[in-house]
Design a protein around this motif. Sequence first.
Motif, PDB file in Angstrom:
ATOM      1  N   GLU A 293       0.836  -1.211   0.000  1.00 55.34           N
ATOM      2  CA  GLU A 293       0.000   0.000   0.000  1.00 55.34           C
ATOM      3  C   GLU A 293       0.866   1.255   0.000  1.00 55.34           C
ATOM      4  OE1 GLU A 293      -2.666  -0.204   3.260  1.00 55.34           O
ATOM      5  OE2 GLU A 293      -3.878  -1.850   2.421  1.00 55.34           O
ATOM      6  N   GLY A 294       1.967   1.191   0.765  1.00 57.62           N
ATOM      7  CA  GLY A 294       2.873   2.346   0.806  1.00 57.62           C
ATOM      8  C   GLY A 294       3.505   2.618  -0.553  1.00 57.62           C
ATOM      9  N   ILE A 295       3.849   1.545  -1.284  1.00 55.54           N
ATOM     10  CA  ILE A 295       4.416   1.716  -2.625  1.00 55.54           C
ATOM     11  C   ILE A 295       3.366   2.251  -3.590  1.00 55.54           C
ATOM     12  CG2 ILE A 295       5.397   0.465  -4.589  1.00 55.54           C
ATOM     13  CD1 ILE A 295       6.743  -1.392  -2.565  1.00 55.54           C
ATOM     14  N   LEU A 296       2.129   1.725  -3.498  1.00 58.95           N
ATOM     15  CA  LEU A 296       1.080   2.115  -4.416  1.00 58.95           C
ATOM     16  C   LEU A 296       0.626   3.569  -4.207  1.00 58.95           C
ATOM     17  CD1 LEU A 296      -1.145  -1.118  -4.492  1.00 58.95           C
ATOM     18  CD2 LEU A 296       0.395  -0.275  -6.274  1.00 58.95           C
ATOM     19  N   ASP A 297       0.522   3.994  -2.957  1.00 61.63           N
ATOM     20  CA  ASP A 297       0.037   5.368  -2.727  1.00 61.63           C
ATOM     21  C   ASP A 297       1.166   6.391  -2.694  1.00 61.63           C
ATOM     22  OD1 ASP A 297       1.263   5.110  -0.254  1.00 61.63           O
ATOM     23  OD2 ASP A 297      -0.588   4.780   0.851  1.00 61.63           O
ATOM     24  N   GLY A 298       2.419   5.942  -2.946  1.00 61.53           N
ATOM     25  CA  GLY A 298       3.539   6.886  -3.039  1.00 61.53           C
ATOM     26  C   GLY A 298       4.166   7.245  -1.719  1.00 61.53           C
ATOM     27  N   ASN A 303      13.466   5.527  -4.120  1.00 62.16           N
ATOM     28  CA  ASN A 303      14.778   4.918  -3.847  1.00 62.16           C
ATOM     29  C   ASN A 303      14.713   3.830  -2.764  1.00 62.16           C
ATOM     30  OD1 ASN A 303      14.157   6.720  -1.810  1.00 62.16           O
ATOM     31  ND2 ASN A 303      16.268   7.372  -1.499  1.00 62.16           N
ATOM     32  N   LYS A 304      13.556   3.693  -2.068  1.00 63.69           N
ATOM     33  CA  LYS A 304      13.391   2.670  -1.026  1.00 63.69           C
ATOM     34  C   LYS A 304      12.515   1.497  -1.487  1.00 63.69           C
ATOM     35  CE  LYS A 304      15.440   4.481   2.683  1.00 63.69           C
ATOM     36  NZ  LYS A 304      16.429   3.737   3.504  1.00 63.69           N
ATOM     37  N   ARG A 305      11.934   1.680  -2.701  1.00 62.57           N
ATOM     38  CA  ARG A 305      10.968   0.656  -3.126  1.00 62.57           C
ATOM     39  C   ARG A 305      11.607  -0.725  -3.281  1.00 62.57           C
ATOM     40  NH1 ARG A 305       7.302   3.908  -7.639  1.00 62.57           N
ATOM     41  NH2 ARG A 305       6.327   5.365  -6.135  1.00 62.57           N
ATOM     42  N   MET A 306      12.779  -0.823  -3.851  1.00 65.06           N
ATOM     43  CA  MET A 306      13.431  -2.115  -4.039  1.00 65.06           C
ATOM     44  C   MET A 306      13.725  -2.792  -2.699  1.00 65.06           C
ATOM     45  SD  MET A 306      13.401  -2.740  -7.158  1.00 65.06           S
ATOM     46  CE  MET A 306      14.393  -4.204  -7.076  1.00 65.06           C
ATOM     47  N   GLU A 307      14.127  -1.959  -1.744  1.00 66.17           N
ATOM     48  CA  GLU A 307      14.401  -2.495  -0.403  1.00 66.17           C
ATOM     49  C   GLU A 307      13.119  -3.062   0.207  1.00 66.17           C
ATOM     50  OE1 GLU A 307      15.794  -0.948   4.037  1.00 66.17           O
ATOM     51  OE2 GLU A 307      16.093   0.345   2.273  1.00 66.17           O
ATOM     52  N   TYR A 308      12.023  -2.298   0.037  1.00 66.02           N
ATOM     53  CA  TYR A 308      10.758  -2.749   0.617  1.00 66.02           C
ATOM     54  C   TYR A 308      10.210  -3.968  -0.123  1.00 66.02           C
ATOM     55  CZ  TYR A 308      10.277   1.173   3.867  1.00 66.02           C
ATOM     56  OH  TYR A 308      10.452   2.039   4.907  1.00 66.02           O
ATOM     57  N   LEU A 309      10.392  -3.963  -1.454  1.00 63.58           N
ATOM     58  CA  LEU A 309       9.950  -5.128  -2.224  1.00 63.58           C
ATOM     59  C   LEU A 309      10.741  -6.373  -1.847  1.00 63.58           C
ATOM     60  CD1 LEU A 309       9.397  -3.578  -5.785  1.00 63.58           C
ATOM     61  CD2 LEU A 309       7.662  -4.516  -4.232  1.00 63.58           C
ATOM     62  N   SER A 310      12.015  -6.179  -1.497  1.00 65.97           N
ATOM     63  CA  SER A 310      12.837  -7.306  -1.043  1.00 65.97           C
ATOM     64  C   SER A 310      12.284  -7.872   0.263  1.00 65.97           C
ATOM     65  CB  SER A 310      14.287  -6.847  -0.851  1.00 65.97           C
ATOM     66  OG  SER A 310      15.061  -7.904  -0.315  1.00 65.97           O
ATOM     67  N   LEU A 355      19.238 -15.753   3.590  1.00 63.64           N
ATOM     68  CA  LEU A 355      18.863 -14.414   3.126  1.00 63.64           C
ATOM     69  C   LEU A 355      17.475 -14.015   3.594  1.00 63.64           C
ATOM     70  CD1 LEU A 355      20.234 -14.322  -0.549  1.00 63.64           C
ATOM     71  CD2 LEU A 355      21.128 -13.140   1.466  1.00 63.64           C
ATOM     72  N   MET A 356      16.585 -14.968   3.793  1.00 64.59           N
ATOM     73  CA  MET A 356      15.226 -14.682   4.244  1.00 64.59           C
ATOM     74  C   MET A 356      15.209 -14.123   5.660  1.00 64.59           C
ATOM     75  SD  MET A 356      13.479 -18.157   2.673  1.00 64.59           S
ATOM     76  CE  MET A 356      11.902 -17.847   3.415  1.00 64.59           C
ATOM     77  N   PHE A 357      16.320 -14.331   6.406  1.00 68.31           N
ATOM     78  CA  PHE A 357      16.398 -13.850   7.784  1.00 68.31           C
ATOM     79  C   PHE A 357      17.418 -12.718   7.922  1.00 68.31           C
ATOM     80  CE2 PHE A 357      15.072 -18.277   7.840  1.00 68.31           C
ATOM     81  CZ  PHE A 357      13.978 -18.247   8.683  1.00 68.31           C
ATOM     82  N   GLU A 358      17.792 -12.126   6.810  1.00 65.65           N
ATOM     83  CA  GLU A 358      18.867 -11.129   6.807  1.00 65.65           C
ATOM     84  C   GLU A 358      18.591  -9.981   7.757  1.00 65.65           C
ATOM     85  OE1 GLU A 358      21.493  -8.525   3.577  1.00 65.65           O
ATOM     86  OE2 GLU A 358      19.622  -9.527   2.960  1.00 65.65           O
ATOM     87  N   ASN A 359      17.395  -9.411   7.701  1.00 71.80           N
ATOM     88  CA  ASN A 359      17.076  -8.262   8.560  1.00 71.80           C
ATOM     89  C   ASN A 359      17.177  -8.618  10.035  1.00 71.80           C
ATOM     90  OD1 ASN A 359      16.590  -6.597   6.370  1.00 71.80           O
ATOM     91  ND2 ASN A 359      14.421  -7.162   6.248  1.00 71.80           N
ATOM     92  N   ARG A 360      16.641  -9.779  10.403  1.00 75.96           N
ATOM     93  CA  ARG A 360      16.678 -10.201  11.815  1.00 75.96           C
ATOM     94  C   ARG A 360      18.114 -10.437  12.273  1.00 75.96           C
ATOM     95  NH1 ARG A 360      12.208 -14.925  12.024  1.00 75.96           N
ATOM     96  NH2 ARG A 360      12.976 -15.081  14.200  1.00 75.96           N
ATOM     97  N   LEU A 361      18.933 -10.991  11.381  1.00 77.39           N
ATOM     98  CA  LEU A 361      20.330 -11.238  11.738  1.00 77.39           C
ATOM     99  C   LEU A 361      21.090  -9.931  11.938  1.00 77.39           C
ATOM    100  CD1 LEU A 361      21.114 -14.180   9.256  1.00 77.39           C
ATOM    101  CD2 LEU A 361      20.718 -14.343  11.717  1.00 77.39           C
ATOM    102  N   GLU A 362      20.825  -8.956  11.065  1.00 73.52           N
ATOM    103  CA  GLU A 362      21.523  -7.663  11.183  1.00 73.52           C
ATOM    104  C   GLU A 362      21.111  -6.934  12.452  1.00 73.52           C
ATOM    105  OE1 GLU A 362      20.708  -5.527   7.645  1.00 73.52           O
ATOM    106  OE2 GLU A 362      22.132  -6.676   6.401  1.00 73.52           O
TER     107      GLU A 362
END
Length: 499
Positions: A293-298, A303-310, A355-362
Amino acid sequence: MEKAEQSRKKSHHWLRIWRAFLIRLLLVAVVLIITVTALSGYAISKYKQDYYSNSMRVCDIMAKDFTEYNAQNPQLDLWQEYIPKSVNKVAEQMHVFLYVFNADGSCRIASSNSSIAAADLTLNNEMLAGIRKGGEYLTDKASGKIDHSIVEPMLTRGFTFTLTENGVEATYYLFGASYTKPLNLYTTHLFLFMAILSFTLLLIAGVLIFYQVWRGNSQLEQLEAALQRYAQGNYSQPIPVEQYTSSNLELIAALSAQIGSQSGRAEESSRQFVSNVSHELRTPMTIISGFVEGILDGTVPKNKRMEYLSIVSQEVQRLKMLVTSMLNLTKFDAGTIQLNYRMFILNDTAFRTILMFENRLEKRHISVEGLDGEPIRVCADPDLIGQVVYNLVENAVKFVNDGGTISFTFADEEDCWVFAVRNTGNGISKEELPKIFERFYKSDASRSQDKTGLGLGLDITKKIIHLHHAQISVRSEEHAYTEFEVRLPHVEPPEQEHE
């Protein structure tokens, strides 16, 4: 309506008690009657044998005495004084009737206490034939009576003796007859005693049987009530197994209590499972929904969309693994899951999973080691083994300590491929190690660290490993580490893989 139902239950209660009581009492009565009859018969037979032997022994002694006295005094005529005198004296002292018969069955002497003269007495053909054949005669039947004017039952005993008269040996028969009144009296007293004894024993048995039936029926009704509660899904009140000790219901009560306990745990685990599944599904869906929803409504900058899509992709993968786990669990229970063997690089599967747990590991500053080792190609079902890797990695991420390390090991040994995941942290106690592969099981430590986990990961992992005829083991040291090791046996790849 309620009073009628209570009255019906009460009637059924007592009907069941009385029915069981009467059946048991009847069986006891039959056994008691058979036992008493057998014992009475033996006692009467024994007494009768002893009585006959003792009461008529005098006839045997007299017959031998006549023969011996005749041999010692051949010149004397024993019929003049010795035999008549002896017969009358013994008959009077022993309260028996004595008779001496000639070889042709005519009576020569009758004791003085006899009511019939000797000339009026003869042996019947049956008695005469019997004593001639065996030399002795014994009966308590009416046909064996000598004096038929006597109404009461008599015991008749006969002996053969010989006398030498004028150089010629002559045969005579000495018969004694006595009343069987002592035997009849003994039999009457014995039956009376046995009847009283039987009634007393039957009364005592009846009381004991009634108490046992009443107690057993009460226990059975309590057990039925407990099972009805279980059938209604109420497992709050356990069955008191100790109350059924040494009873016929002991085993049933123990099994019912075990079933109730397991069902109660399963019910609680099921509720917890539904709650956790709801949370596990809601969390990634909330993240996915919010970011999309955040991507769709702008709201989300370009520059953060790829990160969020990941992140969305990671949550989709997580959601996919969760749904796959639940679907596979159903297939495992139904026995319908099929293996699709293919060659693939196990290191790559582990890399994609981490890689699926990358954020939690960081966020927790967790370091990862061993992913850059020598690649190994294995032959297995890539989807199912991927789920095994995911479950083991997820488990390591959950329980690694902040700032800790997750290590991977890959090896190709002589007869198997080895894959291990190790994490530093609190570890698992020795008491809990044998239980961690059970469905819905969560250790005390994991309950505080993993509040939303389903308790299915290791159960599914074990089933997948067994399907591959592989082995999984766990090693742990408290406050140090936990390591899971999988050994996949070498399998020839399918033909298309060779091509």
